[in-house]
Design a protein around this motif. Structure first.
Motif, PDB file in Angstrom:
ATOM      1  N   GLY A 161       0.799  -1.214   0.000  1.00  6.25           N
ATOM      2  CA  GLY A 161       0.000   0.000   0.000  1.00  6.25           C
ATOM      3  C   GLY A 161       0.836   1.270   0.000  1.00  6.25           C
ATOM      4  O   GLY A 161       0.683   2.138  -0.876  1.00  6.25           O
ATOM      5  N   TRP A 162       1.741   1.406   0.977  1.00  4.85           N
ATOM      6  CA  TRP A 162       2.478   2.663   1.082  1.00  4.85           C
ATOM      7  C   TRP A 162       3.440   2.853  -0.078  1.00  4.85           C
ATOM      8  O   TRP A 162       3.660   3.992  -0.537  1.00  4.85           O
ATOM      9  CB  TRP A 162       3.220   2.745   2.417  1.00  4.85           C
ATOM     10  CG  TRP A 162       4.453   1.894   2.559  1.00  4.85           C
ATOM     11  CD1 TRP A 162       4.548   0.641   3.067  1.00  4.85           C
ATOM     12  CD2 TRP A 162       5.797   2.274   2.199  1.00  4.85           C
ATOM     13  NE1 TRP A 162       5.850   0.199   3.048  1.00  4.85           N
ATOM     14  CE2 TRP A 162       6.638   1.183   2.516  1.00  4.85           C
ATOM     15  CE3 TRP A 162       6.366   3.420   1.648  1.00  4.85           C
ATOM     16  CZ2 TRP A 162       8.009   1.207   2.303  1.00  4.85           C
ATOM     17  CZ3 TRP A 162       7.736   3.439   1.418  1.00  4.85           C
ATOM     18  CH2 TRP A 162       8.538   2.345   1.758  1.00  4.85           C
ATOM     19  N   LEU A 163       3.988   1.749  -0.617  1.00  9.19           N
ATOM     20  CA  LEU A 163       4.900   1.885  -1.741  1.00  9.19           C
ATOM     21  C   LEU A 163       4.169   2.353  -2.995  1.00  9.19           C
ATOM     22  O   LEU A 163       4.699   3.176  -3.757  1.00  9.19           O
ATOM     23  CB  LEU A 163       5.601   0.553  -2.014  1.00  9.19           C
ATOM     24  CG  LEU A 163       6.973   0.367  -1.374  1.00  9.19           C
ATOM     25  CD1 LEU A 163       7.530  -1.017  -1.691  1.00  9.19           C
ATOM     26  CD2 LEU A 163       7.948   1.437  -1.829  1.00  9.19           C
ATOM     27  N   MET A 164       2.967   1.855  -3.225  1.00  8.13           N
ATOM     28  CA  MET A 164       2.228   2.271  -4.408  1.00  8.13           C
ATOM     29  C   MET A 164       1.801   3.732  -4.316  1.00  8.13           C
ATOM     30  O   MET A 164       1.885   4.477  -5.291  1.00  8.13           O
ATOM     31  CB  MET A 164       1.007   1.366  -4.625  1.00  8.13           C
ATOM     32  CG  MET A 164       1.368  -0.026  -5.114  1.00  8.13           C
ATOM     33  SD  MET A 164      -0.005  -0.859  -5.930  1.00  8.13           S
ATOM     34  CE  MET A 164      -1.194  -0.936  -4.607  1.00  8.13           C
ATOM     35  N   VAL A 165       1.345   4.162  -3.135  1.00 13.04           N
ATOM     36  CA  VAL A 165       0.954   5.562  -2.965  1.00 13.04           C
ATOM     37  C   VAL A 165       2.173   6.473  -3.118  1.00 13.04           C
ATOM     38  O   VAL A 165       2.110   7.528  -3.765  1.00 13.04           O
ATOM     39  CB  VAL A 165       0.272   5.770  -1.599  1.00 13.04           C
ATOM     40  CG1 VAL A 165      -0.034   7.247  -1.376  1.00 13.04           C
ATOM     41  CG2 VAL A 165      -1.020   4.950  -1.524  1.00 13.04           C
ATOM     42  N   ALA A 166       3.303   6.066  -2.518  1.00 11.90           N
ATOM     43  CA  ALA A 166       4.531   6.854  -2.654  1.00 11.90           C
ATOM     44  C   ALA A 166       4.999   6.879  -4.103  1.00 11.90           C
ATOM     45  O   ALA A 166       5.482   7.911  -4.595  1.00 11.90           O
ATOM     46  CB  ALA A 166       5.619   6.276  -1.753  1.00 11.90           C
ATOM     47  N   LEU A 167       4.867   5.743  -4.795  1.00  6.45           N
ATOM     48  CA  LEU A 167       5.250   5.677  -6.201  1.00  6.45           C
ATOM     49  C   LEU A 167       4.469   6.695  -7.023  1.00  6.45           C
ATOM     50  O   LEU A 167       5.040   7.418  -7.854  1.00  6.45           O
ATOM     51  CB  LEU A 167       4.993   4.266  -6.737  1.00  6.45           C
ATOM     52  CG  LEU A 167       5.156   4.054  -8.244  1.00  6.45           C
ATOM     53  CD1 LEU A 167       6.621   4.145  -8.637  1.00  6.45           C
ATOM     54  CD2 LEU A 167       4.585   2.703  -8.667  1.00  6.45           C
TER      55      LEU A 167
ATOM     56  N   LEU B 128       2.411  19.867  -0.359  1.00  4.98           N
ATOM     57  CA  LEU B 128       3.384  18.780  -0.480  1.00  4.98           C
ATOM     58  C   LEU B 128       3.406  17.845   0.729  1.00  4.98           C
ATOM     59  O   LEU B 128       3.443  16.625   0.570  1.00  4.98           O
ATOM     60  CB  LEU B 128       4.785  19.360  -0.726  1.00  4.98           C
ATOM     61  CG  LEU B 128       5.038  19.901  -2.139  1.00  4.98           C
ATOM     62  CD1 LEU B 128       6.423  20.518  -2.223  1.00  4.98           C
ATOM     63  CD2 LEU B 128       4.901  18.790  -3.168  1.00  4.98           C
ATOM     64  N   PRO B 129       3.396  18.363   1.977  1.00  6.65           N
ATOM     65  CA  PRO B 129       3.388  17.430   3.117  1.00  6.65           C
ATOM     66  C   PRO B 129       2.138  16.552   3.177  1.00  6.65           C
ATOM     67  O   PRO B 129       2.135  15.543   3.887  1.00  6.65           O
ATOM     68  CB  PRO B 129       3.451  18.365   4.337  1.00  6.65           C
ATOM     69  CG  PRO B 129       4.003  19.645   3.815  1.00  6.65           C
ATOM     70  CD  PRO B 129       3.495  19.763   2.427  1.00  6.65           C
ATOM     71  N   GLY B 130       1.103  16.934   2.434  1.00  2.00           N
ATOM     72  CA  GLY B 130      -0.120  16.142   2.447  1.00  2.00           C
ATOM     73  C   GLY B 130       0.083  14.737   1.920  1.00  2.00           C
ATOM     74  O   GLY B 130      -0.609  13.802   2.338  1.00  2.00           O
ATOM     75  N   ILE B 131       1.036  14.539   0.987  1.00  5.15           N
ATOM     76  CA  ILE B 131       1.297  13.199   0.451  1.00  5.15           C
ATOM     77  C   ILE B 131       1.795  12.271   1.548  1.00  5.15           C
ATOM     78  O   ILE B 131       1.433  11.091   1.608  1.00  5.15           O
ATOM     79  CB  ILE B 131       2.316  13.274  -0.700  1.00  5.15           C
ATOM     80  CG1 ILE B 131       1.729  14.085  -1.871  1.00  5.15           C
ATOM     81  CG2 ILE B 131       2.690  11.884  -1.180  1.00  5.15           C
ATOM     82  CD1 ILE B 131       0.491  13.473  -2.480  1.00  5.15           C
ATOM     83  N   ALA B 132       2.633  12.818   2.458  1.00  2.77           N
ATOM     84  CA  ALA B 132       3.125  11.998   3.569  1.00  2.77           C
ATOM     85  C   ALA B 132       1.975  11.563   4.468  1.00  2.77           C
ATOM     86  O   ALA B 132       1.947  10.429   4.968  1.00  2.77           O
ATOM     87  CB  ALA B 132       4.162  12.777   4.373  1.00  2.77           C
ATOM     88  N   VAL B 133       1.014  12.466   4.671  1.00  4.50           N
ATOM     89  CA  VAL B 133      -0.162  12.117   5.478  1.00  4.50           C
ATOM     90  C   VAL B 133      -0.975  11.035   4.786  1.00  4.50           C
ATOM     91  O   VAL B 133      -1.472  10.090   5.430  1.00  4.50           O
ATOM     92  CB  VAL B 133      -1.026  13.374   5.718  1.00  4.50           C
ATOM     93  CG1 VAL B 133      -2.314  13.012   6.463  1.00  4.50           C
ATOM     94  CG2 VAL B 133      -0.241  14.422   6.501  1.00  4.50           C
TER      95      VAL B 133
ATOM     96  N   GLN C 299      -1.426   3.312   4.924  1.00  2.00           N
ATOM     97  CA  GLN C 299      -0.676   2.170   5.416  1.00  2.00           C
ATOM     98  C   GLN C 299      -1.013   1.811   6.854  1.00  2.00           C
ATOM     99  O   GLN C 299      -1.079   0.640   7.220  1.00  2.00           O
ATOM    100  CB  GLN C 299       0.833   2.451   5.287  1.00  2.00           C
ATOM    101  CG  GLN C 299       1.735   1.354   5.814  1.00  2.00           C
ATOM    102  CD  GLN C 299       1.662   0.080   4.983  1.00  2.00           C
ATOM    103  OE1 GLN C 299       1.140   0.087   3.870  1.00  2.00           O
ATOM    104  NE2 GLN C 299       2.189  -1.008   5.511  1.00  2.00           N
ATOM    105  N   ARG C 300      -1.213   2.818   7.705  1.00  2.00           N
ATOM    106  CA  ARG C 300      -1.365   2.569   9.138  1.00  2.00           C
ATOM    107  C   ARG C 300      -2.809   2.505   9.608  1.00  2.00           C
ATOM    108  O   ARG C 300      -3.107   1.869  10.622  1.00  2.00           O
ATOM    109  CB  ARG C 300      -0.644   3.673   9.925  1.00  2.00           C
ATOM    110  CG  ARG C 300       0.863   3.720   9.705  1.00  2.00           C
ATOM    111  CD  ARG C 300       1.529   2.497  10.281  1.00  2.00           C
ATOM    112  NE  ARG C 300       2.991   2.550  10.162  1.00  2.00           N
ATOM    113  CZ  ARG C 300       3.795   1.582  10.524  1.00  2.00           C
ATOM    114  NH1 ARG C 300       3.293   0.467  11.035  1.00  2.00           N
ATOM    115  NH2 ARG C 300       5.103   1.692  10.376  1.00  2.00           N
TER     116      ARG C 300
END
Length: 490
Positions: free
Chosen positions: A180-186, A343-348, A354-355
């Motif tokens: 999940g987190w890898l695809m969203v980060a990708l 930009l920080p919204g992507i980290a959220v 993921q969590r």
């Protein structure tokens, strides 16, 4: 350059070469293999529990490059427009047809490439798309605007499928707990890199040559993908579904490691129950009926609403901000500031996906997008002119819109079975482009000139899709793809 006989012969050779390449990329048929579906199930089960290793990270880096190139192609449209309009002497409204043709091409390409990925393989679809990238680079030599429209449609079609195919390949290769987190980060990193490459190329190359050089970039960028093809494996789940179990095991050994491979080779090792996913690809109709129907319609409504908001409302936002007391000259600066704050919204988004929960995080950002649009409608309707409030609302809209698209296609890549995963991801991706086409059509009727009304109307499909997805969505966080299908059967 004029349309000479040499030009016609060269253009005719391109589709012939593509047809021959497509035939060469078709998978072998009629080859029997000794491995059993149960052995493949054991391999998939073991590979889903391993830690990320060098092979996973190599695949991630290659797919980031692939997505960046995919995003770069439509992003260059904005930089091409001024030079193209000046050379052909076109009014702004006429030149905008280029964007419409490109957007239509990406819509068609997303659906077609999804079908190709399900029938012939994920890797084959990526490589064939790269070849079309190279072929359509001839757009940079087209002598008339009409030829540019035709080639821009084909260029959009070649780029349109890379996004869903990349997510499909990653979903079927990365371990479940990291998927999940890898695809969203990708998606987030690839999108940002694509826009930066487009802007950097325009700033560096266009002054040295002219706008045509941005079209010619299709040749080297497509060649990069082909050069990296040795690091792009075929999906092990696709190979297993096609009955090519030995090839599937060979790919899984690369990603699972030697110790896990020995464990999977042990017949006594417990594995999950075999789920028959080796169905023939029968088109996109199964997406709209049966156990996937409700969730498919929810994602389609969401994709269309997102396209209307992103390619319609946001596109006309600089013009409409003056109604809220923002000076037109300061509108671009406001959007740039808001984009930086977003930009920080992507980290959220990554953290929540993921969590917390995959589908609940998506529902949350869809609902927030609808709420912000309603907020803009209220600001315009009650003439509340405040620079700070407008900045906050703009940043919030950019955060929410970015969050929705960052999760939408990854989630679609997780919920469909292997024989429909490429088609499902492609159709959902196409719906977001279709929303853009619909937005362009509404703009012809001056729909977005009515700021409050347009914000209110566009909030409706987002709110509707949030309700539909809340009722039909399934959890995918850290769950094996085969277990997600079991949940959908219940």
């Amino acid at each position: 350059m004029p349309m000479t006989m040499d030009m016609w012969i060269g253009m005719a050779l391109i589709p012939i070469g593509l047809a021959l390449s497509f035939y060469a990329l078709m998978p072998p048929r009629g080859r029997a293999e000794s491995s059993t579906p149960q052995a493949s199930a054991r391999y998939l089960h073991v590979a889903d529990g391993v830690a990320l290793n060098r092979e996973h990270w190599k695949l991630v880096l290659v797919l980031i490059v692939t997505l960046a190139i995919d995003v770069m192609k439509p992003a260059t449209l904005g930089f091409v427009m001024p030079g193209l309009s000046a050379e052909y002497g076109l009014p702004r409204s006429h030149a905008s047809l280029l964007a419409l043709f490109a957007l239509t091409g990406t819509t068609v390409g997303s659906v077609v490439w999804g079908r190709i990925a399900d029938r012939f393989g994920r890797r084959a679809a990526i490589l064939f798309s790269a070849l079309m990238f190279i072929g359509t680079a001839i757009c940079g030599a087209m002598p008339t605007f009409e030829w540019n429209l035709a080639m821009c449609f084909l260029m959009g079609a070649s780029a349109g499928g890379l996004l869903p195919i990349a997510f499909t390949l990653m979903a079927e290769t990365v371990p479940a707990r990291h998927r999940g987190w890898l695809m969203v980060a990708l998606g987030g990193i690839g999108t940002s890199a694509g826009y930066m490459i487009a802007a950097g190329s325009a700033a560096w190359l266009e002054p040295l040559f002219n706008w045509r050089v941005l079209w010619l970039l299709g040749l080297p960028t497509g060649a990069v993908i082909i050069f990296l093809n040795r690091f792009i494996p075929e999906s092990p789940r696709f190979l297993a579904a096609m009955g090519r179990h030995q090839e599937s095991h060979a790919v899984l050994r690369r990603f699972a490691g030697a110790k896990q491979a020995l464990e999977a080779d042990d017949p006594a090792h417990p594995g999950p129950p075999v789920i028959d996913e080796s169905h023939p690809v029968s088109g996109i109709r199964p997406l709209m009926r049966g156990r996937h129907a409700r969730i498919s319609w929810a994602l389609l409504v969401c994709g269309t609403g997102w396209g209307l908001a992103n390619f319609g409302f946001l596109l006309w936002l600089p013009t409409n901000l003056k109604e809220l007391g923002v000076d037109p000259a300061a509108a671009s600066a406001l959007l740039a500031k808001s984009a930086f704050l977003a930009l920080p919204g992507i980290a959220v988004v990554i953290l929540l996906y993921q969590r917390w929960s995959s589908f609940k995080a998506l529902v949350l950002f869809i609902a927030l997008t609808a709420a912000v649009l309603l907020g803009f409608a209220a600001l315009a309707a009650f003439e509340l002119r405040s620079a700070s409030v407008t900045t906050a609302a703009t940043a919030a809209l950019l955060i929410c819109v970015s969050g929705v698209i960052a999760m939408l296609i990854p989630y679609a890549a997780e919920i469909y079975p292997v024989h429909l995963r490429g088609s499902g991801s492609g159709v959902i991706a196409a719906s977001s482009k279709f929303g853009g086409i619909l937005g362009a059509a509404l703009a012809l009727f001056s729909f977005f000139d009515h700021f409050a009304l347009s914000a209110l109307v566009l909030a409706l499909p987002m709110a509707l899709s949030a309700v539909m997805l809340w009722r039909s969505g399934v959890e995918t966080r850290g769950i094996a793809l085969e277990d997600i299908q079991s949940a959908l059967r219940e």
